[in-house]
Design an enzyme around this catalytic site. Structure first.
Site, short mmCIF file in Angstrom:
data_model
loop_
_atom_site.label_atom_id
_atom_site.label_comp_id
_atom_site.label_asym_id
_atom_site.label_seq_id
_atom_site.Cartn_x
_atom_site.Cartn_y
_atom_site.Cartn_z
NE ARG A 78 -3.15 2.77 2.49
CZ ARG A 78 -3.26 3.57 3.53
NH1 ARG A 78 -2.98 3.13 4.74
NH2 ARG A 78 -3.67 4.80 3.38
CG HIS A 124 -1.32 9.12 3.46
ND1 HIS A 124 -1.53 7.77 3.72
CD2 HIS A 124 -0.97 9.66 4.65
CE1 HIS A 124 -1.30 7.52 5.00
NE2 HIS A 124 -0.95 8.65 5.60
CD GLU A 171 -5.37 7.80 9.47
OE1 GLU A 171 -4.75 8.82 9.78
OE2 GLU A 171 -5.09 6.68 9.91
CG ASN A 311 -5.59 3.58 8.22
OD1 ASN A 311 -5.55 2.56 7.53
ND2 ASN A 311 -5.21 4.77 7.78
CE1 TYR A 313 -2.36 3.63 12.61
CE2 TYR A 313 -0.25 2.78 13.39
CZ TYR A 313 -1.03 3.31 12.38
OH TYR A 313 -0.48 3.52 11.14
CD GLU A 377 -1.96 4.04 8.04
OE1 GLU A 377 -1.83 4.46 9.20
OE2 GLU A 377 -2.09 4.78 7.05
C1 GBH Z 1 -1.68 7.02 10.76
O1 GBH Z 1 -2.73 7.69 11.44
C2 GBH Z 1 -1.30 7.76 9.49
O2 GBH Z 1 -2.13 7.37 8.43
C3 GBH Z 1 0.14 7.54 9.11
O3 GBH Z 1 0.51 8.42 8.09
C4 GBH Z 1 1.04 7.68 10.32
O4 GBH Z 1 2.39 7.56 10.02
C5 GBH Z 1 0.62 6.64 11.33
O5 GBH Z 1 -0.69 6.88 11.71
C6 GBH Z 1 1.43 6.61 12.61
O6 GBH Z 1 1.21 7.75 13.37
O7 GBH Z 1 -2.72 12.89 20.04
O8 GBH Z 1 -4.58 14.17 19.26
O9 GBH Z 1 -2.63 14.07 17.96
C7 GBH Z 1 -3.17 7.05 12.61
C8 GBH Z 1 -4.29 7.81 13.29
C9 GBH Z 1 -4.85 9.66 14.62
C10 GBH Z 1 -3.15 8.19 15.36
C11 GBH Z 1 -4.32 10.74 15.53
C12 GBH Z 1 -2.65 9.26 16.28
C13 GBH Z 1 -3.09 11.15 17.56
C14 GBH Z 1 -4.16 11.98 18.15
N1 GBH Z 1 -3.76 8.80 14.20
N2 GBH Z 1 -3.70 10.14 16.70
S1 GBH Z 1 -3.45 13.38 18.90
#
Ligand code: GBH
Length: 468
Positions: A78, A124, A171, A311, A313, A377
């Protein structure tokens, strides 16, 4: 551990990246500027003060990256296309850039030659700076929707004979909330005047989310009308969203967990796209700041994704009474009432391991939307990895445990719970430019030594290679 025999025959697994996080060469090959170019060069926008000018140098080292994918033996990769490489100024009447189109065309050919399925994201986060300057980018519905559709048309037309899996946009929540609410991502707009001279965090994120969804839906309509019948691929969007569970069994915290889910997951795009309406809680919180779609727009938005692009985590414990509107007034923590941690802490404050939550979320989404899920992801950044010598960093036990746990429960979700899951992409192929974290947070299954750009497979890369 899952094996080839236990996963569906045509299950797509591999690694994911995004153009701005790896390509570098921002002024090479006719590329126009993106909103991340200058933003990342401003003081104090990234933790280590570094920008995306070089990243992992993948615009030049793309053959090396494909060799790496081959070494890992992945089925699919991807990656995202950089809009300003295809149309340097971005707009529907601006010229395309043959060199940029050729770059991705060659890249796709090389993947296919190596037996790797291309899984392509159109957007992206690297909006052409030209569109931001011209009319405010995502804020301007009548312009951005048309420009995004034209960009999509160029991509479907140039690559769709070989690309059978499309993601329109990565996202929407991050684009809207982080770019126009908190102001931590480009273009960095916010009501907080110490962060940004302009912006309105109470209205702009919701306007942007609205325009992002509409742009996605119109690109899908174009694909379905003019390309899908002959090209035969599938298309959808990919949405971030983490599982939420109540901090304790009190009724207000049980409600808070549902509110957080409604807000972070169902709200901005999921329910509109898959069900055709907004959840009540979102309407309650945003009131008249939530732009409504017209009946005609709802027709285009509802059902505008062939699958659920996921996506995810982590999992958050939820407490009622937070003051952050972007989390639906719910507080997140990883610390249980008895003081223990939910899982292993990552380098980033927002991330801990918790496989049980991943399984719960897969079940929740499948039950709610009843559509095949593509995990696009899932990944982990080991604490302090960037300060370790390389030989220690590549021994990334915590990341291996994260993938082991999540792959195990994903298999259980498929075989025991009956959830229809079609792909798993680990984030990321390489350590790379981690947006506001700069290079200080490493998500790769491959270590990148930024001094030499040499790549070193980590234990997790070898581990995920065996999960088939
Ligand atoms: C992904 O987003 C992205 O698609 C990717 O590009 C990136 O490298 C990867 O995460 C790793 O970070 O603390 O309020 O800032 C994941 C979704 C949403 C996860 C926002 C982190 C932080 C919220 N992200 N979140 S905040």
């Amino acid at each position: 551990m899952p094996t080839t025999k236990s996963l569906p025959e045509d299950f797509l697994w591999g690694f994911a990246t995004a153009a701005f996080q790896i390509e570098g060469s921002t002024d090479v090959g006719g590329r126009g500027k993106s909103i991340w170019d200058d933003f990342s060069r401003l003081p104090e926008r990234t933790l280590d003060g570094k920008n995306g000018d070089v990243a992992t140098d993948s615009y030049k080292r793309w053959k090396e990256d494909i060799a790496l994918l081959r070494l890992y033996g992945v089925r699919a990769y991807r990656f995202s296309i950089s809009w300003p490489r295809i149309i340097p100024l971005g707009g529907r009447n601006d010229p395309t850039n043959p060199e940029g189109i050729q770059f991705y065309s060659d890249f796709i050919d090389e993947l296919i030659y190596n037996g790797i399925v291309p899984f392509v994201t159109l957007y992206h986060w690297d909006l052409p700076q030209g569109l931001h300057d011209r009319y405010g980018g995502w804020l301007k519905k009548d312009e951005i929707t048309k420009d995004f559709v034209r960009y999509s048309r160029v991509c479907f037309g140039s690559f769709g004979n070989r690309v059978k899996y499309w993601l329109t946009i990565n996202e929407p929540w991050c684009i809207s909330v982080l770019g126009y609410g908190r102001g931590v991502f480009a273009p960095g707009r916010s009501s907080n005047r110490t962060r940004s001279p302009e912006g309105d965090s109470s209205t702009e994120p919701w306007i942007v989310a609205h325009n992002v969804i509409l742009s996605h839906a119109l690109a899908v309509q174009l694909y379905r009308d003019e390309f899908q019948p002959t090209q035969g691929g599938i298309i959808g969007i990919t949405l971030n969203g983490d599982m939420t569970i109540p901090y304790d069994e009190s009724p207000e915290n049980i409600d808070a967990a549902q509110h957080a889910l409604d807000f972070a997951i169902a709200s901005l795009s999921q329910d509109p796209i898959y069900l055709g309406y907004y959840p009540e809680y979102l309407k309650q919180v945003l009131g008249n700041h939530l732009p409504e779609f017209t009946a005609e727009e709802w027709n285009i938005v509802k059902g505008s994704s062939d699958f659920y692009g996921m996506n995810t985590y982590t999992t958050n414990l939820c407490k009622a009474g937070g003051n952050d509107i972007f989390q639906g007034f719910v507080d997140y923590t990883f610390t249980r009432p008895d003081g223990t941690q939910l899982g292993t802490q990552a380098q980033c404050a927002w991330l801990q391991t918790y496989p049980t939550g991943f399984r719960q979320l897969l079940n929740y989404l499948y039950k709610r939307y009843q559509i095949p899920i593509y995990v696009t992801e899932n990944g982990f950044a080991v604490m302090n990895e960037t300060n370790m010598p390389i030989d220690r960093a590549i021994n990334d036990t915590n990341r291996v445990e994260y993938f082991r746990g999540n792959c195990e429960v994903m298999l259980a979700a498929i075989t025991e719970d009956g959830v229809d899951i079609r792909s798993y992409f680990a984030w990321s192929l390489l350590d790379n430019f981690e947006w506001a974290d700069g290079y200080s947070t490493r998500f790769g299954v491959t270590y990148v030594d930024y001094e030499t750009q040499k790549r070193y497979p980590k234990g997790s890369g070898k581990f995920v290679s065996k999960v088939r």
